[in-house]
Design a protein around this motif. Structure first.
Motif, PDB file in Angstrom:
ATOM      1  N   LYS A 127      -2.324   4.308  13.362  1.00  0.00           N
ATOM      2  CA  LYS A 127      -2.195   3.339  14.448  1.00  0.00           C
ATOM      3  C   LYS A 127      -0.730   3.216  14.870  1.00  0.00           C
ATOM      4  CE  LYS A 127      -6.562   2.352  14.086  1.00  0.00           C
ATOM      5  NZ  LYS A 127      -7.521   2.835  15.126  1.00  0.00           N
ATOM      6  N   ALA A 128      -0.103   4.350  15.138  1.00  0.00           N
ATOM      7  CA  ALA A 128       1.323   4.349  15.483  1.00  0.00           C
ATOM      8  C   ALA A 128       1.609   3.537  16.741  1.00  0.00           C
ATOM      9  CB  ALA A 128       1.813   5.789  15.663  1.00  0.00           C
ATOM     10  N   GLU A 129       0.594   3.355  17.580  1.00  0.00           N
ATOM     11  CA  GLU A 129       0.792   2.637  18.839  1.00  0.00           C
ATOM     12  C   GLU A 129       0.673   1.125  18.666  1.00  0.00           C
ATOM     13  OE1 GLU A 129      -3.455   2.457  18.117  1.00  0.00           O
ATOM     14  OE2 GLU A 129      -1.951   4.032  17.847  1.00  0.00           O
ATOM     15  N   ALA A 130       0.406   0.635  17.471  1.00  0.00           N
ATOM     16  CA  ALA A 130       0.217  -0.798  17.242  1.00  0.00           C
ATOM     17  C   ALA A 130       1.475  -1.588  17.618  1.00  0.00           C
ATOM     18  CB  ALA A 130      -0.145  -1.063  15.785  1.00  0.00           C
ATOM     19  N   VAL A 131       1.268  -2.778  18.138  1.00  0.00           N
ATOM     20  CA  VAL A 131       2.370  -3.672  18.497  1.00  0.00           C
ATOM     21  C   VAL A 131       2.779  -4.448  17.246  1.00  0.00           C
ATOM     22  CG1 VAL A 131       3.042  -5.649  19.906  1.00  0.00           C
ATOM     23  CG2 VAL A 131       1.542  -3.885  20.858  1.00  0.00           C
ATOM     24  N   VAL A 132       4.083  -4.486  16.950  1.00  0.00           N
ATOM     25  CA  VAL A 132       4.587  -5.221  15.793  1.00  0.00           C
ATOM     26  C   VAL A 132       5.096  -6.580  16.255  1.00  0.00           C
ATOM     27  CG1 VAL A 132       6.212  -5.247  13.864  1.00  0.00           C
ATOM     28  CG2 VAL A 132       5.210  -3.074  14.615  1.00  0.00           C
ATOM     29  N   GLU A 133       4.501  -7.642  15.723  1.00  0.00           N
ATOM     30  CA  GLU A 133       4.917  -9.016  16.030  1.00  0.00           C
ATOM     31  C   GLU A 133       5.545  -9.617  14.778  1.00  0.00           C
ATOM     32  OE1 GLU A 133       4.677 -10.272  18.942  1.00  0.00           O
ATOM     33  OE2 GLU A 133       3.051  -9.236  20.008  1.00  0.00           O
ATOM     34  N   GLU A 134       6.569 -10.473  14.964  1.00  0.00           N
ATOM     35  CA  GLU A 134       7.213 -11.104  13.822  1.00  0.00           C
ATOM     36  C   GLU A 134       7.089 -12.618  13.923  1.00  0.00           C
ATOM     37  OE1 GLU A 134      11.345 -10.866  11.201  1.00  0.00           O
ATOM     38  OE2 GLU A 134      11.281 -10.021  13.215  1.00  0.00           O
ATOM     39  N   GLU A 152       6.578   3.389   9.780  1.00  0.00           N
ATOM     40  CA  GLU A 152       6.085   4.417   8.866  1.00  0.00           C
ATOM     41  C   GLU A 152       4.669   4.082   8.393  1.00  0.00           C
ATOM     42  OE1 GLU A 152       7.041   6.012   4.334  1.00  0.00           O
ATOM     43  OE2 GLU A 152       8.597   4.966   5.464  1.00  0.00           O
ATOM     44  N   ALA A 153       4.437   2.829   8.045  1.00  0.00           N
ATOM     45  CA  ALA A 153       3.120   2.419   7.562  1.00  0.00           C
ATOM     46  C   ALA A 153       2.049   2.623   8.630  1.00  0.00           C
ATOM     47  CB  ALA A 153       3.163   0.950   7.137  1.00  0.00           C
ATOM     48  N   LEU A 154       2.351   2.227   9.857  1.00  0.00           N
ATOM     49  CA  LEU A 154       1.371   2.349  10.939  1.00  0.00           C
ATOM     50  C   LEU A 154       1.077   3.805  11.262  1.00  0.00           C
ATOM     51  CD1 LEU A 154       2.740  -0.532  13.180  1.00  0.00           C
ATOM     52  CD2 LEU A 154       0.566  -0.515  11.927  1.00  0.00           C
ATOM     53  N   ARG A 155       2.069   4.663  11.079  1.00  0.00           N
ATOM     54  CA  ARG A 155       1.836   6.095  11.302  1.00  0.00           C
ATOM     55  C   ARG A 155       0.828   6.640  10.286  1.00  0.00           C
ATOM     56  NH1 ARG A 155       6.647   7.297  11.090  1.00  0.00           N
ATOM     57  NH2 ARG A 155       6.824   8.361   9.075  1.00  0.00           N
ATOM     58  N   LEU A 190       0.821  -1.208   0.000  1.00  0.00           N
ATOM     59  CA  LEU A 190       0.000   0.000   0.000  1.00  0.00           C
ATOM     60  C   LEU A 190       0.854   1.258   0.000  1.00  0.00           C
ATOM     61  CD1 LEU A 190      -2.214  -2.048   0.597  1.00  0.00           C
ATOM     62  CD2 LEU A 190      -3.159  -0.437   2.268  1.00  0.00           C
ATOM     63  N   SER A 191       0.339   2.297  -0.631  1.00  0.00           N
ATOM     64  CA  SER A 191       0.972   3.614  -0.583  1.00  0.00           C
ATOM     65  C   SER A 191       0.539   4.316   0.699  1.00  0.00           C
ATOM     66  CB  SER A 191       0.544   4.440  -1.793  1.00  0.00           C
ATOM     67  OG  SER A 191      -0.832   4.807  -1.670  1.00  0.00           O
ATOM     68  N   PRO A 192       1.265   5.367   1.107  1.00  0.00           N
ATOM     69  CA  PRO A 192       0.838   6.117   2.295  1.00  0.00           C
ATOM     70  C   PRO A 192      -0.606   6.613   2.202  1.00  0.00           C
ATOM     71  CG  PRO A 192       3.086   6.714   1.740  1.00  0.00           C
ATOM     72  CD  PRO A 192       2.605   5.807   0.637  1.00  0.00           C
ATOM     73  N   MET A 193      -1.022   7.076   1.017  1.00  0.00           N
ATOM     74  CA  MET A 193      -2.398   7.563   0.870  1.00  0.00           C
ATOM     75  C   MET A 193      -3.397   6.418   0.974  1.00  0.00           C
ATOM     76  SD  MET A 193      -2.443  10.839   0.694  1.00  0.00           S
ATOM     77  CE  MET A 193      -3.986  11.332  -0.068  1.00  0.00           C
TER      78      MET A 193
END
Length: 683
Positions: free
Chosen positions: A514-521, A507-510, A470-473
């Motif tokens: 949802k900048a506060e989202a938890v990133v799991e791998e 950057e994507a979550l911002r 996805l693009s930022p927009m």
């Protein structure tokens, strides 16, 4: 279900088959009870009757017994453990874990929904932490028949921990048809993501075969179980990259008893106008840049004109005058509040009317709300609002931005440079919204403008799969659909195949809001064979430096071979060879090669499907353009001309990412055929 073989009455497998038969009978009885409901005396009118009929119909569908799908796949025997702080299922209780809840005529549970708290130890319990479970039993099935079981005595210190053979067989089982659920094989690290709370957003980075898509879908099913009333009001949505992908995954949720989850692509969400055109990659990247949001915001607000004339309202014999400076103060206050353009426009006549009412009260009158509404509808007030805050059509606004160089220059000043402005301007003038050849990127701009005018409806939870493309927009467009809800974001940075592909999840979550989202791998690969994933991982340093390679945990090493070829008939021969095995076969090739291979397959008498079409026992071969391979999987894959896949993209990095996707679609075996030299990065 076929007739079970005769077993001794004291045989555990016989007893488990008896419980399966009894559970299926109980499920049929539950369904019949719903089918036999008489609602004639409980509905006040035809509207209530229609609503109740629909609810009953949905309940009947949800209680369907899928004959080839195991009703339960596991059993938990809890220890007798007195004490309030012991596990919920303490005191020697036994629970069968399945896809849905089933109870007998007395209401006693025969199968427990996998999402219930008491089922959680089935996925989490271990020898180190048995969670008060004495025995975990897994069941093996052939079709719909229970044919095997396997026990783990978790609380027995003398029994060593072993890898479950049934679990491994289920993971590696050949698949024909749509995507399967993984409810019987969910791993502890996957279960943690599935059962995380509704309030928080989660981003799952997972390489090929790590189960991220299935985890996201099971998370939706879990949330609907745990927060059904709330999500029934606010709604849920699964967003995929294309229609083929959505068709592939659409049976997972119904298999788990969830029928009401909507699915869409990002293009579906922003379909304000018909897409009939396309952009060069450079223009698409600029249009997808988050800076365009500021350009659009400026363009929308530019329609507001500060008043220079007073408004005079005539009521009966009295004239009430709102001075220009007072009007300007009202307008500036609305602008400063940064509320939606349309909401501010609706508020403006009421603000003007309120100013008139204040004057009325000062003169001794006692106006009420009806008077204020009447003043707001006054001809002079309506004329002033139209002049100060005119209506804005989002599509017309974007059309003007893309076709009027001066208008774009004013609002892009300091945001886009002159060259960037030239890149996104249309070369030919366009007369109207209908005649314009809108691109996919243009529709996202219209969606942004639409939200600036009026607020987009927010859902309770959104699952966004293959998010790396996805693009930022586009992220902003998805984020608008869950501003008051949460999101599950699924993707793999190494599989980004668009010029604007995501570079980092932060950057994507911002952009998603949802900048506060938890990133799991997720790094354990349950699908792709070891040799295949190791070969594909040679590309990682070139396409996603620093990303952890997937480590295959499959015991079956699979089949992998690279074959130089001199004719297309050899590619067809590889397909015919693999068709002698059980399971599905995908022939993946650069988009430009697909018509050629289609002719060769037809000439050879091999029937094939297109991506998204459901394979059957008779037709198990699918011809897949590389551009549509993402998210799909096949038991065996023939990959035609890797260099052609790379050359089919606008730049080498994107081409190598596309190749990485194509290489990792196989579950049991991969044959790479090539006449041209292989890409150097695979050496």
């Amino acid at each position: 279900m076929s007739t079970p073989p005769d077993y001794p009455s004291d045989d555990p497998l016989s007893r488990e088959r008896t419980h399966l038969s009894s559970s299926r009978a109980a499920l049929r009885a539950m369904r019949e009870d719903v089918e036999n409901l008489d609602i004639r005396d409980v509905t006040a009118n035809w509207v209530n009757a229609e609503v109740l009929h629909r609810q009953i119909s949905e309940r009947i569908k949800a209680l369907a017994d899928l004959s080839h799908t195991p009703l339960f796949f596991g059993r938990l025997d809890y220890l007798h453990a007195p004490g309030a702080e012991k596990a919920e299922g303490a005191a020697g209780e036994r629970f069968y874990i399945g896809r849905r809840h089933v109870h007998d005529a007395e209401g006693d549970p025969m199968v427990i929904d996998w999402r219930a708290p008491v089922s959680q130890p089935f996925y989490r319990a271990s020898k180190k932490d048995p969670l008060d479970v004495g025995l975990r039993r897994r069941f093996g099935y052939t079709g719909g028949d229970l044919t095997a079981y396997e026990d783990e005595h978790l609380s027995d210190p003398g029994e060593a921990a072993t890898t479950s053979k049934l679990l491994q067989q289920e993971i590696e089982r050949p698949r024909v048809g749509p995507m399967r659920d993984i409810v019987a094989t969910i791993q502890p690290e996957q279960d943690e993501i599935v059962r995380s709370g509704l309030a928080g957003s989660v981003c799952v980075q997972g390489g090929p075969g790590t189960g991220k898509t299935a985890v996201g879908l099971h998370r939706v099913a879990y949330l609907l179980y745990a927060h059904r009333e709330r999500l029934a009001r606010t709604g849920t949505l699964v967003i995929g990259p294309n229609k083929s992908f959505l068709h592939y995954i659409e049976q997972v949720l119904p298999a788990l008893g969830e029928l009401e989850v909507k699915q869409a692509t990002v293009d579906d969400l922003v379909a304000h106008v018909e897409v009939r055109g396309s952009d060069e990659a450079t223009a698409a990247v600029i249009k997808g840049d988050a800076r365009m949001a500021e350009v659009l915001r400026r363009a929308v607000r530019s329609h507001v004109t500060l008043p220079t004339e007073p408004v005079v309202v005539v009521r009966g014999s009295r004239r009430w005058r709102v001075a220009a400076h007072e009007l300007e103060e009202i307008v500036r206050e609305l602008l400063d509040r940064e509320i939606r353009y349309g909401a501010a426009r609706e508020a403006l006549p009421q603000r003007i009317a309120h100013a008139v009412l204040v004057q009325m009260e000062r003169s001794g009158e006692a106006p009420d709300d009806r008077v204020q509404d009447a003043v707001a509808r006054n001809t002079a007030v309506k004329a002033a609002v139209k002049a100060i805050w005119p209506p804005v059509d989002p599509a017309k606004l974007v059309l003007r931005l893309l076709s009027d160089a001066d208008f774009l220059a004013v609002h892009a000043q300091g945001v886009l440079d002159e060259d960037e402005q030239k890149q996104i301007l249309w070369q030919r003038p366009v007369r109207s919204v209908k005649s314009a050849k809108w691109s996919a990127a243009d529709t996202v701009l219209i969606d942004e403008a639409t939200d600036l005018v009026r607020r987009t409806h927010s859902l309770g939870h959104v699952v966004l799969d293959e998010a790396q493309d996805l693009s930022p927009m586009q992220y902003r467009a998805v984020g608008r659909r869950c501003t008051t809800g949460s999101a599950t974001v699924l993707g793999d940075l190494a599989q980004g195949t668009t010029p604007w592909a995501t570079r980092s999840w932060d950057e994507a979550l911002r952009h998603l809001g949802k900048a506060e989202a938890v990133v799991e791998e997720l790094t354990a690969g349950f699908r792709v064979p070891t040799d295949v994933i190791m070969y594909a991982s040679r590309l990682l340093p070139h396409i996603a430096p620093g990303l952890t390679p997937v480590a295959s945990v499959r015991e079956n090493p699979g089949f992998f071979e690279v074959r130089p070829s001199t004719a297309d008939s050899e590619v067809v021969g590889a397909c015919a060879e693999l068709l002698r095995n059980e399971g599905s076969i995908g022939l993946i090739a650069a988009d430009a090669r697909v018509p050629v291979l289609a002719e060769v397959l037809t000439a050879a008498g091999l029937t094939y499907l297109g991506p998204g079409e459901e394979t059957t026992a008779e037709t198990r071969l699918t011809l897949v353009p590389a551009s549509l391979a993402k998210g799909l999987e096949y038991d065996y894959v023939v990959l035609d001309e890797p260099q052609g896949v790379v050359d089919g993209e606008p730049d080498e990095r994107t081409g190598l990412r596309r190749l990485y996707v194509a290489l990792t679609r196989a579950v049991s075996g991969l044959i790479v055929t090539h006449a041209a030299p292989l890409p150097a990065q695979l050496a």
